[in-house]
Structures are given as structure tokens and as C-alpha cells.
Design a protein around this motif. Structure first.
Motif, PDB file in Angstrom:
ATOM      1  N   VAL A 308       1.015  -1.260   0.068  1.00  0.00           N
ATOM      2  CA  VAL A 308       0.046   0.048  -0.230  1.00  0.00           C
ATOM      3  C   VAL A 308       0.893   1.482  -0.069  1.00  0.00           C
ATOM      4  O   VAL A 308       1.703   1.379   0.896  1.00  0.00           O
ATOM      5  CB  VAL A 308      -0.831  -0.001   1.258  1.00  0.00           C
ATOM      6  CG1 VAL A 308      -1.747   1.099   1.109  1.00  0.00           C
ATOM      7  CG2 VAL A 308      -1.758  -1.298   1.501  1.00  0.00           C
ATOM      8  N   ALA A 309       0.756   2.103  -1.113  1.00  0.00           N
ATOM      9  CA  ALA A 309       1.490   3.557  -1.106  1.00  0.00           C
ATOM     10  C   ALA A 309       0.535   4.668  -0.432  1.00  0.00           C
ATOM     11  O   ALA A 309      -0.730   4.437  -0.798  1.00  0.00           O
ATOM     12  CB  ALA A 309       1.732   3.638  -2.647  1.00  0.00           C
ATOM     13  N   ALA A 310       1.294   5.430   0.318  1.00  0.00           N
ATOM     14  CA  ALA A 310       0.526   6.550   0.666  1.00  0.00           C
ATOM     15  C   ALA A 310       0.095   7.388  -0.430  1.00  0.00           C
ATOM     16  O   ALA A 310       0.511   7.252  -1.473  1.00  0.00           O
ATOM     17  CB  ALA A 310       1.488   7.489   1.551  1.00  0.00           C
ATOM     18  N   PRO A 311      -0.822   8.410  -0.236  1.00  0.00           N
ATOM     19  CA  PRO A 311      -1.040   9.383  -1.116  1.00  0.00           C
ATOM     20  C   PRO A 311       0.053  10.024  -1.751  1.00  0.00           C
ATOM     21  O   PRO A 311       1.022  10.378  -1.295  1.00  0.00           O
ATOM     22  CB  PRO A 311      -2.053  10.088  -0.433  1.00  0.00           C
ATOM     23  CG  PRO A 311      -2.365   9.685   0.867  1.00  0.00           C
ATOM     24  CD  PRO A 311      -1.374   8.774   0.929  1.00  0.00           C
ATOM     25  N   GLU A 312      -0.388  10.716  -3.144  1.00  0.00           N
ATOM     26  CA  GLU A 312       0.707  11.395  -3.819  1.00  0.00           C
ATOM     27  C   GLU A 312       1.154  12.573  -2.857  1.00  0.00           C
ATOM     28  O   GLU A 312       0.280  13.292  -2.439  1.00  0.00           O
ATOM     29  CB  GLU A 312       0.387  11.583  -5.134  1.00  0.00           C
ATOM     30  CG  GLU A 312       0.239  10.578  -6.035  1.00  0.00           C
ATOM     31  CD  GLU A 312      -0.071  10.949  -7.544  1.00  0.00           C
ATOM     32  OE1 GLU A 312       0.305  12.027  -7.872  1.00  0.00           O
ATOM     33  OE2 GLU A 312      -0.407  10.127  -8.244  1.00  0.00           O
ATOM     34  N   GLY A 313       2.409  12.861  -2.972  1.00  0.00           N
ATOM     35  CA  GLY A 313       2.877  14.183  -2.342  1.00  0.00           C
ATOM     36  C   GLY A 313       3.432  13.871  -0.890  1.00  0.00           C
ATOM     37  O   GLY A 313       3.896  15.110  -0.354  1.00  0.00           O
TER      38      GLY A 313
END
Length: 456
Positions: A308-313
Motif C-alpha cells: 500500500v502506497a501513501a497518497p501522492e505528495g
């Protein structure tokens, strides 16, 4: 001069505010686990070394914290072994236990040890600390909590579907939108290794590929070459480094690439089932994405893998991950027991919520009212009210010492306690309480019933 105390590198103390915020995340994750039918277990913080060693690959084994045997642990070591100063040979002689590296391997050991007491398929969750002798950096610590959910005893791909939903549910309840659930399949990676002629280098291939987003394409290729993977094989991988498009487009490319690999096509089929399901079942806030370069470096994965990747930015590594591990319990003697599970990275989720200012104000709500201490008799009167308020679920305290009022008021102000109660001789005679709102300074003389009503 006494040396200032310190803590080991890669560990942390947690302030009251940090503990409260961490518990907020843990409670949401735990509630979701229970909603999905998972049952809690706990395992010891350390295991026998033989339980852990050899389960995480060569890199993982190096990161396991070993515990020295008690007593004179060197006495039983033979001189010829000691004189070699070979840590690989010496360590098993002086250390028989180790701190757990993750929660999955201890869970597999638990399943095998308690198999006659378990009803399969067994859905368990576990929220406990783990330890890794890794290089500390942002979001990566040597002691950290994992929040795991696993199912053993079922090969059904509906379990993978459910785990995607579980991720989505947790992050939705945390109001953390924009996360991406990346998915691949180890069978696909095995198929790729097969078609490029690197079957014998599968582990080296996957370990290097897993670092693509961290070190980049050129460094990955360099590492593969160092591990003996040929230039011709690496050249065949080039389409994977730039693959893009929808899930169906990526699957179409994989079908073409892996048409000659039975195991690779099986992985594609499994991915297709999961992605097709989510064309009919909508996710709340997360996005599901196929990432054909996702490998996850743990050797025990055999099927679907998640990250799971965190939100962009947000500058943060993965905030969750997992996968299917058909052969794990077989290592401990229990054959044909398929398992699949996921983990939430508590510490990284905390940092993301902090960075995005997503912790609700109500999370930090502490003591609601502080009773000022004017002396022994007044404190006794106040404590009776404090006891009744606590029975109503109202967070109330009595200042322990009959200190100057200014000091007690400053204490309430520093701790953001919204109300104070003054109960001196006059209030006691009238069986009343003076309630003060700390921000406005407004004061009211009220009965206990009125006090309770104001504080509820």
C-alpha cells in the motif's frame, strides 16, 4: 558528572499525545479486523532462533536481533570455533533465541503448535511490536508495531478480495484517501524468471526487482548483473520497467509475455479474478493497481502480493503489505495449509496522518474538569463529586496538593483542561460547586446535578 541517559538507536519514547494518537489508529484497525471476523492472538516477543532463521532470506536473517544465552555463554564454545571468529559459526553456539522479525512466521509456528485446537479456516489478527536490526531512517525503526491479519486453511481467492476491502475500509475510516493498493503475484515473477532463462536466480531476481522504486532501474540492473543474471535476460525485462495502462492492458501484456510459462499464466489468472471482482464491487477511497515490478523480498510468498502506497505528495514508503504463503506452515511440519495475510504499518500511518493533519481534534480530548484543592476537608468534599462524575464517564481529576491556586490553574491551562471546579468553605456549606470555564473565565455556582449536566 553523571552521563545523560539515552535509548538505543532506532527506538523511541512516546509522549502522552503520541500514545493517544497511536491508540486511535490501533483501535480503528482492531475494530475493522473484528468486523471482518478475525480473532486476536498474541505470541512471545522472542522465539527460538530455529523458528525464525532461514524464513526471510539472507538479507532478512542478517536483520534478526539475536539474544545471548544466559550465564557464561562462552564456556561451552570450543576453542577452535572461538579462534576462527566466524560469526556465522559462533552465533548458534552462544544464542538460541531471537526477537521476532515479523508476526507472520510466529503465527505459522502458532498454527502448527495449536493445530488441534484451531477451527480452520482460521482468521487471526495480531497487534504487537517486532524488531529488525535495520538502518534507522524516516519511517523505519528498529522497534515498531505491526498490525497483522491472516487466514490459514483456505486457498480461495475470495480471501485476497476481502483483504483488499479490509485495506480500503481501514484507510476510509482513518479519512486517509488517495492510497494505492499495489498488487502482483509471485507466480508471475516465477514465470518471468522462467521465460528470461533465470529460474535458478529467482530469489536474486525478485530481491533486486523489489528495489526498483527505491534505487531506480539502472541500479536494479547493476545488482542483477552482480548476481549473475545475464545481459540478455535483463534485456528481456525492459517492457516490465515501463509497463503502463489499465489493469486489463497490463494483464494482456503479461499474457503475451508469459504464454510459454504455466506457472506465470496461473499467476495472471489469479490477478485477473481479483481485478475483475472489483469491477463489480466498488472500493470506498483506495485505488487498486497492478504493479508487475512489485516483488516484496520475503521468500515465503507464493501467490498474490500486496503493498500500500501513501497518497501522492507524501514522502513515505509503503504503509502496508502482505501476500499469500502456501508453504509457510510446511516448514514447521504442517503440509497443505495455505495462508494469506496483510499488515498495516502503524508508525508510517501515524507519520502520514500527522503530515496531512488528519487526526481529529476529539482524539486529544483528555481530562474535562480539574477540582482545585483547598485543603484536606475541601479535597474530601471534592473527591466525592469526582467519584460520582467518573461513574458517569466524565474525565475528572482532583489536584493532589493544596498548592497555590495560581499553580493549580496554570496546571489546568497547560494540560488544556477546559473546566475547573472551586469548592471552598462557602460552597461546602451550600452543597454547591463553582464551575469555571478556563477559556472564557465565566464562573457559575451550581449544584452537583447542575455540574453534571454542564460537563456531560
Amino acid at each position: 558528572m553523571l552521563k545523560k541517559p539515552s535509548i538505543p538507536k532506532g527506538t523511541r519514547d512516546f509522549s502522552p499525545e503520541e500514545v493517544i494518537k497511536r491508540n486511535y489508529i490501533i483501535n480503528i484497525i482492531r475494530d475493522c479486523f473484528r468486523t471482518y471476523g478475525f480473532q486476536p492472538i498474541e505470541t512471545p516477543s522472542f522465539e527460538n532462533s530455529e523458528t525464525l532463521m532461514g524464513k526471510y532470506g539472507e538479507e532478512g536473517d542478517r536483520l534478526i536481533f539475536k539474544i545471548l544465552n544466559s550465564g557464561d555463554f562462552l564456556r561451552k564454545v570450543k576453542d577452535d570455533v572461538y579462534s576462527k571468529k566466524d560469526s556465522t559459526e559462533l552465533t548458534p553456539k552462544i544464542s538460541e533465541k531471537a526477537l521476532r522479525y515479523d508476526l507472520t512466521v510466529p503465527f505459522a509456528r502458532y498454527v502448527v503448535q495449536h493445530q488441534n485446537e484451531i477451527e480452520f479456516p482460521f482468521k487471526r489478527y495480531q497487534i504487537q511490536p517486532v524488531w529488525r536490526a535495520d538502518r534507522p531512517q524516516k519511517g523505519r525503526f528498529r522497534e515498531f508495531y505491526q498490525c497483522d491479519a491472516d487466514v490459514v486453511g483456505s486457498t480461495s481467492l475470495w480471501q485476497e478480495v476481502e483483504f483488499v476491502q479490509l485495506y480500503d475500509t481501514v484507510f476510509s475510516k482513518l479519512n486517509l484517501g488517495g492510497v494505492t493498493i499495489k498488487m502482483n503475484n509471485r507466480k508471475i515473477l516465477s514465470g518471468i524468471a522462467e521465460v528470461i532463462g533465470a529460474e535458478d536466480k529467482l530469489i536474486d531476481f525478485t530481491v533486486a526487482l523489489d528495489k526498483l522504486d527505491k534505487i531506480g532501474k539502472e541500479k536494479v540492473e547493476e545488482e542483477m548483473k552482480e548476481k549473475g543474471i545475464s545481459n540478455a535476460a535483463i534485456q528481456k525485462l525492459q517492457p516490465l520497467f515501463t509497463i503502463a495502462g489499465t489493469a486489463s492492458e497490463k494483464l494482456a501484456l503479461l499474457k503475451e509475455l508469459l504464454s510459454s510459462s504455466e506457472i506465470g499464466m496461473k499467476g495472471v489468472e489469479e490477478l485477473e479474478f481479483i481485478t475483475n471482482t472489483f469491477t463489480e464491487i466498488e472500493l470506498q477511497t483506495a485505488t487498486l493497481e497492478i504493479d508487475v515490478t512489485l516483488a516484496r523480498g520475503l521468500n515465503y510468498y507464493t501467490g498474490a502480493i500486496f503493498e500500500v502506497a501513501a497518497p501522492e505528495g507524501v514522502d513515505m514508503g509503503s504503509i502496508g503489505g502482505g501476500g499469500r504463503y502456501d508453504d509457510l506452515t510446511g516448514i514447521f511440519g504442517l503440509k497443505n495449509m495455505s495462508g494469506v495475510g496483510i499488515s498495516f504499518g502503524l508508525d508510517r500511518i501515524y507519520l502520514v496522518l500527522e503530515q496531512l493533519e488528519l487526526f481529529p481534534q476529539t482524539v486529544m480530548a483528555g481530562t474535562k474538569v480539574l477540582f482545585i484543592n483547598f485543603g484536606e476537608e475541601e479535597a474530601r468534599y471534592a473527591m466525592k463529586a469526582v467519584t460520582k462524575l467518573r461513574a458517569e464517564g466524565i474525565r475528572a481529576e482532583l489536584y493532589p496538593d493544596a498548592a497555590k491556586m495560581g499553580k493549580q490553574m496554570k496546571y489546568a491551562d497547560k494540560r488544556d483542561i477546559p473546566f475547573t471546579v472551586l469548592a471552598g468553605g462557602d460552597e461546602m456549606k451550600a452543597e454547591k460547586f463553582t464551575l469555571k470555564h478556563m477559556k472564557s473565565g465565566e464562573q457559575q455556582l451550581v449544584s452537583f446535578v447542575g455540574l453534571r449536566a454542564k460537563l456531560l
